[in-house]
Write a protein that holds these residues in place. Structure first.
Motif, mmCIF file in Angstrom:
data_model
loop_
_atom_site.group_PDB
_atom_site.id
_atom_site.type_symbol
_atom_site.label_atom_id
_atom_site.label_comp_id
_atom_site.label_asym_id
_atom_site.label_seq_id
_atom_site.Cartn_x
_atom_site.Cartn_y
_atom_site.Cartn_z
ATOM 1 N N LEU A 58 0.843 -1.200 0.000
ATOM 2 C CA LEU A 58 0.000 0.000 0.000
ATOM 3 C C LEU A 58 0.875 1.246 0.000
ATOM 4 N N ILE A 92 -8.720 3.532 -1.910
ATOM 5 C CA ILE A 92 -8.920 2.096 -1.657
ATOM 6 C C ILE A 92 -9.381 1.860 -0.216
ATOM 7 N N LEU A 93 -8.775 2.590 0.718
ATOM 8 C CA LEU A 93 -9.165 2.407 2.121
ATOM 9 C C LEU A 93 -10.575 2.944 2.385
ATOM 10 N N ALA A 99 -12.999 2.948 0.322
ATOM 11 C CA ALA A 99 -13.939 1.969 -0.223
ATOM 12 C C ALA A 99 -13.997 0.738 0.676
ATOM 13 N N PHE A 100 -12.839 0.184 1.020
ATOM 14 C CA PHE A 100 -12.840 -1.098 1.737
ATOM 15 C C PHE A 100 -13.294 -0.935 3.186
ATOM 16 N N VAL A 101 -12.737 0.030 3.880
ATOM 17 C CA VAL A 101 -13.025 0.162 5.315
ATOM 18 C C VAL A 101 -14.335 0.904 5.561
ATOM 19 N N LEU A 131 -17.411 3.393 0.942
ATOM 20 C CA LEU A 131 -17.799 4.495 0.052
ATOM 21 C C LEU A 131 -17.833 4.023 -1.402
ATOM 22 N N ILE A 158 -16.226 8.646 -3.137
ATOM 23 C CA ILE A 158 -14.776 8.834 -3.043
ATOM 24 C C ILE A 158 -14.359 10.020 -3.908
ATOM 25 N N ILE A 206 -8.469 3.651 -8.952
ATOM 26 C CA ILE A 206 -8.689 2.559 -7.999
ATOM 27 C C ILE A 206 -8.399 1.224 -8.674
ATOM 28 N N ARG A 207 -8.885 1.085 -9.903
ATOM 29 C CA ARG A 207 -8.640 -0.166 -10.618
ATOM 30 C C ARG A 207 -7.133 -0.379 -10.806
ATOM 31 N N LEU A 242 -5.493 -1.328 -7.500
ATOM 32 C CA LEU A 242 -5.731 -2.724 -7.122
ATOM 33 C C LEU A 242 -4.802 -3.655 -7.891
#
Lengths: 182, 227
Positions: free
Chosen positions: A131, A142-143, A145-147, A150, A155, A170-171, A174
């Motif tokens: 990261l 990314i955080l 979205a994941f945590v 959102l 975002i 983001i893509r 990843l």
């Protein structure tokens, strides 16, 4: 390896649930509910909604315990995936009405120091290092979205960037993570 | 439409795990998962990669009444999704995996006078195949392999017991190559509901004193029928 212990205990209890062992689900709940509720609360930021998500997740755990395969991943990760999916389903059903400028998110929802908490296990420290190779805003996207659950649009609003750019970033982020972790 | 191109499919799996798909896309992925192994593998791989991030959310005690609500919902389910491992299933499993050894042991168990409440279980594999017979005997445990199979090279099989209510399993030692195991009385007190399992561990056994590898076989000790 402090992280292997809860995972091993959880794996044992999940197999106990699959075998119909009385009390196994309750013991798993007692051991994991705080962690899972925290994950749901970070996504939904509403205690009632997070309780609904945990309720749904525990029913899914009871129904799917027989499908858990210890060889495919740690039990704690399996449980986290179930509560995240239950929480995200609820967030989507509510139209993800959580605003990206929600004060509950704070100025920096996932502070950089938080990543230090990832260092405990080997797998986590690798993810943290990977990261760290991403651009700061990409990592934050990314955080978020994941945590915090959102959406792309949320975002984009929060990072004050065009929606298309955020999606592409983001893509790309990843895929860079995947390459770094390989 | 779930894409068949591996790269596009992997990107979809990644976004599914990240949580950024909208309701329609997420629904499509969820419906396709049971029948699309490539998608399932990709999702599982992304869940493994990103799993540590879930613990960035600080733990928080759930509302105290929630467990009661969950219990009500569990009781209201139309049918229980799990099949408890009862003696009847034990005999079914036995018949399914019957071998000369099993038949011999069965005769022995049936003919033996029931001077003490007998407890036993069959340890099943993850695909529910009977693998080990476990019998409580004289305050200890005795194991016999029903379908001997080679252990993965360079690994050991370790036996554990988890008494009801205990939070940590007790190591009962490594499984020797001949598949014959006796656990002396005193190391563990066999009781109904005790989980018995065998995990795959490094040579010499778990370095932590707790299971570290995958569970290979598991079963729950129960009173034998007729005792």
């Amino acid at each position: 390896m402090p992280d292997t212990q809860p995972a091993a205990d959880a794996a044992l209890l999940i197999r106990g649930i699959a075998l119909g062992e009385a009390g196994a689900l309750r013991r798993l709940y007692d051991a994991q509910a705080g962690r899972l509720f925290g994950i749901a609360l970070a996504i939904l930021r509403d205690r009632d909604a997070a309780a609904d998500a945990l309720h749904d997740a525990v029913l899914k755990i009871a129904a799917r315990a027989g499908q858990f395969e210890p060889t495919r991943g740690e039990a704690t990760a399996w449980l986290a995936a179930i509560i995240r999916n239950a929480s995200l389903d609820l967030a989507r059903a509510r139209g993800r009405e959580i605003l990206s400028d929600d004060p509950a998110l704070g100025d920096s929802p996932v502070p950089a120091e938080a990543l230090e908490r990832l260092a405990a296990a080997q797998q986590s420290s690798r993810l943290r290092d990977c990261l760290a190779t991403l651009e700061a805003r990409n990592r934050e996207g990314i955080l978020l979205a994941f945590v915090h659950g959102l959406s792309h649009a949320q975002i984009a609003a929060r990072l004050e960037m065009p929606l298309g750019t955020v999606k592409a970033w983001i893509r790309r982020g990843l895929m860079r993570l995947k390459g770094c972790l390989a | 439409m779930i894409p068949s191109d591996p790269e596009v499919l992997d990107a979809l799996a990644a976004e599914h795990v990240l949580g950024t798909l909208d309701a329609r896309e997420a629904g499509e992925v969820a419906r396709a998962l049971p029948t699309n192994p490539a998608l399932r593998d990709a999702v599982a791989a992304w869940e493994r990669r990103l799993a540590p991030l879930a613990d960035l959310a600080p733990p928080e005690p759930p509302p105290p009444g929630l467990w009661g609500r969950i219990e009500d919902s569990l009781a209201a389910r139309p049918e229980a999704p799990v099949v408890p491992l009862r003696p009847s299933r034990f005999w079914q499993a036995w018949a399914g995996g019957s071998t000369a050894i099993a038949a011999g042991l069965a005769a022995f168990l049936l003919l033996r006078p029931a001077e003490e409440p007998r407890m036993m279980t069959v340890l099943l594999t993850s695909s529910d195949q009977p693998a080990w017979l476990v019998e409580a005997e004289g305050g200890g445990l005795r194991l016999a392999s029903l379908n001997p199979r080679p252990v993965e090279q360079g690994r050991a099989q370790q036996l554990w017991a988890l008494p009801p209510g205990a939070t940590a399993p007790i190591s009962l030692g490594l499984i020797p190559a001949n598949g014959q195991v006796s656990v002396a009385p005193g190391r563990v007190r066999p009781e109904p509901g005790m989980l018995i399992e065998i995990t795959l561990e490094p040579p010499g056994g778990s370095p932590t004193g707790r299971p570290t590898g995958p569970i290979l076989f598991i079963g729950r000790l129960a009173p034998a029928r007729g005792s």
